[in-house]
Design a protein around this motif. Sequence first.
Motif, PDB file in Angstrom:
ATOM      1  N   UNK A 106     -46.408 -14.330   5.150  1.00 41.31           N
ATOM      2  CA  UNK A 106     -45.917 -13.295   5.751  1.00 41.31           C
ATOM      3  C   UNK A 106     -46.230 -11.948   5.010  1.00 41.31           C
ATOM      4  N   UNK A 107     -47.083 -11.131   5.458  1.00 41.37           N
ATOM      5  CA  UNK A 107     -47.178  -9.851   4.670  1.00 41.37           C
ATOM      6  C   UNK A 107     -46.565  -8.519   5.599  1.00 41.37           C
ATOM      7  N   UNK A 108     -45.934  -7.663   4.673  1.00 41.23           N
ATOM      8  CA  UNK A 108     -45.505  -6.620   5.334  1.00 41.23           C
ATOM      9  C   UNK A 108     -46.374  -5.569   5.664  1.00 41.23           C
ATOM     10  N   UNK A 109     -46.103  -4.781   6.848  1.00 39.56           N
ATOM     11  CA  UNK A 109     -47.117  -3.805   6.983  1.00 39.56           C
ATOM     12  C   UNK A 109     -46.457  -2.667   7.903  1.00 39.56           C
TER      13      UNK A 109
ATOM     14  N   UNK B  34     -43.808 -23.889  -3.476  1.00 41.64           N
ATOM     15  CA  UNK B  34     -43.656 -23.439  -4.909  1.00 41.64           C
ATOM     16  C   UNK B  34     -44.864 -23.726  -5.863  1.00 41.64           C
ATOM     17  N   UNK B  35     -45.620 -24.878  -5.478  1.00 43.21           N
ATOM     18  CA  UNK B  35     -46.807 -25.027  -6.247  1.00 43.21           C
ATOM     19  C   UNK B  35     -48.069 -24.228  -5.764  1.00 43.21           C
ATOM     20  N   UNK B  36     -47.934 -23.987  -4.204  1.00 41.85           N
ATOM     21  CA  UNK B  36     -48.820 -23.106  -3.614  1.00 41.85           C
ATOM     22  C   UNK B  36     -48.912 -21.590  -4.303  1.00 41.85           C
ATOM     23  N   UNK B  37     -47.729 -21.303  -4.457  1.00 43.42           N
ATOM     24  CA  UNK B  37     -47.447 -19.776  -4.825  1.00 43.42           C
ATOM     25  C   UNK B  37     -47.866 -19.510  -6.381  1.00 43.42           C
ATOM     26  N   UNK B  38     -48.112 -20.754  -7.056  1.00 42.53           N
ATOM     27  CA  UNK B  38     -48.505 -20.361  -8.253  1.00 42.53           C
ATOM     28  C   UNK B  38     -50.245 -20.228  -8.190  1.00 42.53           C
ATOM     29  N   UNK B  39     -51.131 -20.602  -7.313  1.00 46.46           N
ATOM     30  CA  UNK B  39     -52.290 -20.530  -7.109  1.00 46.46           C
ATOM     31  C   UNK B  39     -52.941 -19.071  -7.031  1.00 46.46           C
ATOM     32  N   UNK B  40     -53.881 -18.958  -7.866  1.00 45.95           N
ATOM     33  CA  UNK B  40     -54.400 -17.559  -7.916  1.00 45.95           C
ATOM     34  C   UNK B  40     -54.928 -16.902  -6.443  1.00 45.95           C
ATOM     35  N   UNK B  41     -55.483 -17.715  -5.568  1.00 43.98           N
ATOM     36  CA  UNK B  41     -56.002 -17.371  -4.381  1.00 43.98           C
ATOM     37  C   UNK B  41     -54.762 -17.075  -3.417  1.00 43.98           C
ATOM     38  N   UNK B  42     -53.705 -17.658  -3.535  1.00 43.60           N
ATOM     39  CA  UNK B  42     -52.429 -17.344  -2.816  1.00 43.60           C
ATOM     40  C   UNK B  42     -51.493 -16.228  -3.403  1.00 43.60           C
ATOM     41  N   UNK B  43     -51.329 -16.041  -4.460  1.00 39.23           N
ATOM     42  CA  UNK B  43     -50.576 -15.138  -5.128  1.00 39.23           C
ATOM     43  C   UNK B  43     -51.316 -13.753  -5.277  1.00 39.23           C
TER      44      UNK B  43
ATOM     45  N   UNK C 252     -38.826 -18.211  -0.840  1.00 39.50           N
ATOM     46  CA  UNK C 252     -38.186 -16.905  -1.240  1.00 39.50           C
ATOM     47  C   UNK C 252     -39.169 -15.720  -1.167  1.00 39.50           C
ATOM     48  N   UNK C 253     -39.151 -14.601  -0.608  1.00 38.94           N
ATOM     49  CA  UNK C 253     -40.092 -13.558  -0.864  1.00 38.94           C
ATOM     50  C   UNK C 253     -40.379 -13.029  -2.051  1.00 38.94           C
ATOM     51  N   UNK C 254     -41.854 -12.811  -2.094  1.00 34.33           N
ATOM     52  CA  UNK C 254     -42.391 -12.310  -3.477  1.00 34.33           C
ATOM     53  C   UNK C 254     -42.996 -11.079  -3.129  1.00 34.33           C
ATOM     54  N   UNK C 255     -43.397 -10.340  -4.212  1.00 33.41           N
ATOM     55  CA  UNK C 255     -44.017  -8.978  -4.043  1.00 33.41           C
ATOM     56  C   UNK C 255     -45.303  -9.145  -3.245  1.00 33.41           C
TER      57      UNK C 255
ATOM     58  N   UNK D 150     -38.643 -13.022   9.966  1.00 37.15           N
ATOM     59  CA  UNK D 150     -38.760 -11.490   9.209  1.00 37.15           C
ATOM     60  C   UNK D 150     -38.534 -10.535  10.663  1.00 37.15           C
ATOM     61  N   UNK D 151     -38.249 -10.947  11.656  1.00 37.07           N
ATOM     62  CA  UNK D 151     -38.131 -10.274  12.927  1.00 37.07           C
ATOM     63  C   UNK D 151     -36.950  -9.587  13.275  1.00 37.07           C
ATOM     64  N   UNK D 152     -35.833  -9.724  12.262  1.00 35.34           N
ATOM     65  CA  UNK D 152     -34.596  -8.872  12.555  1.00 35.34           C
ATOM     66  C   UNK D 152     -34.240  -7.849  11.637  1.00 35.34           C
ATOM     67  N   UNK D 153     -35.211  -7.437  10.861  1.00 32.44           N
ATOM     68  CA  UNK D 153     -34.838  -6.369   9.852  1.00 32.44           C
ATOM     69  C   UNK D 153     -34.412  -7.009   8.560  1.00 32.44           C
ATOM     70  N   UNK D 154     -34.244  -8.264   8.630  1.00 30.27           N
ATOM     71  CA  UNK D 154     -33.989  -9.021   7.156  1.00 30.27           C
ATOM     72  C   UNK D 154     -34.812 -10.200   6.922  1.00 30.27           C
ATOM     73  N   UNK D 155     -35.085 -10.396   5.823  1.00 26.61           N
ATOM     74  CA  UNK D 155     -35.527 -11.929   5.480  1.00 26.61           C
ATOM     75  C   UNK D 155     -34.819 -12.970   5.377  1.00 26.61           C
ATOM     76  N   UNK D 156     -35.221 -14.182   6.222  1.00 24.67           N
ATOM     77  CA  UNK D 156     -34.517 -15.436   6.076  1.00 24.67           C
ATOM     78  C   UNK D 156     -35.287 -16.277   4.977  1.00 24.67           C
ATOM     79  N   UNK D 157     -34.279 -16.840   4.488  1.00 27.72           N
ATOM     80  CA  UNK D 157     -34.732 -17.890   3.624  1.00 27.72           C
ATOM     81  C   UNK D 157     -34.309 -19.615   3.700  1.00 27.72           C
ATOM     82  N   UNK D 158     -33.753 -19.373   5.043  1.00 29.51           N
ATOM     83  CA  UNK D 158     -33.192 -20.995   5.291  1.00 29.51           C
ATOM     84  C   UNK D 158     -33.874 -21.560   6.390  1.00 29.51           C
ATOM     85  N   UNK D 159     -34.034 -22.830   6.714  1.00 29.79           N
ATOM     86  CA  UNK D 159     -34.704 -23.480   7.630  1.00 29.79           C
ATOM     87  C   UNK D 159     -34.166 -23.115   8.925  1.00 29.79           C
TER      88      UNK D 159
END
Length: 224
Positions: free
Chosen positions: A45-48, A143-152, A109-112, A79-88
């Motif tokens: 999810x990217x913010x726009x 967590x593993x995917x988040x460390x990949x350069x192409x994803x991050x 968890x959201x990252x930059x 992300x559609x209610x004005x705040x970020x959810x982190x639970x299933x």
Amino acid sequence: MSTPLTMREIASNWQIPCAGGDTLSASLETLCRQYGGDGAILFKIRASEMKPEGEALAAHSIDPVLADAVIDRATQAVAGKGHTETLPMMIPAWRIGGASAFIYAFPACPKAHGQLVIACLSVEQKPFAAIAEMYLASRCIMEGADALPGVKNGGDQPRISTREQSCLAWTAEGKTSEEIGIILDLSPHTVNHYLGSAARKLGASNRMHAVAKALRLGLIERPV
């Protein structure tokens, strides 16, 4: 200061190997096989300025026609209610073959650079324990995917929108712009626009060249 534990250390029993390239799709396949999913998609999810947008990163057994809808519904829930959810969360979706279908969205968890989400399709409603286990496994994959350069960082891989991916995927199946328009409920002009945009992003000379490049980069799945 002590080093914080990672999800993969906390939930080692639910760890699924995750690396780059085709292994992301393989991780989603393993997730579905072990925890009873009928398909899964990993997206960011990217913010726009207008609204949050989902960018597909990998998928397993998700029909191109459904991919956009799955991402849109999961993005709205996360992300559609004005705040970020982190639970299933469980999102009622469609009726498939007379049975209800559900989207189980598992956000990280959201990252930059954005927030990763795994959305799993299921034709059966899962009990709480099964949802919890799938959530832990999904968090380990992300967590593993988040460390990949192409994803991050975006890497050198072109950013193809979900609509562009769908149009390329149906082109790979041999469909014309008119046929794709009927399938995706778009005008042929709009389909041509998406295909032209994808070709420019991929540095391709025509739509078939774009399809070949997208397949090679893993942006769309090879037709069965």
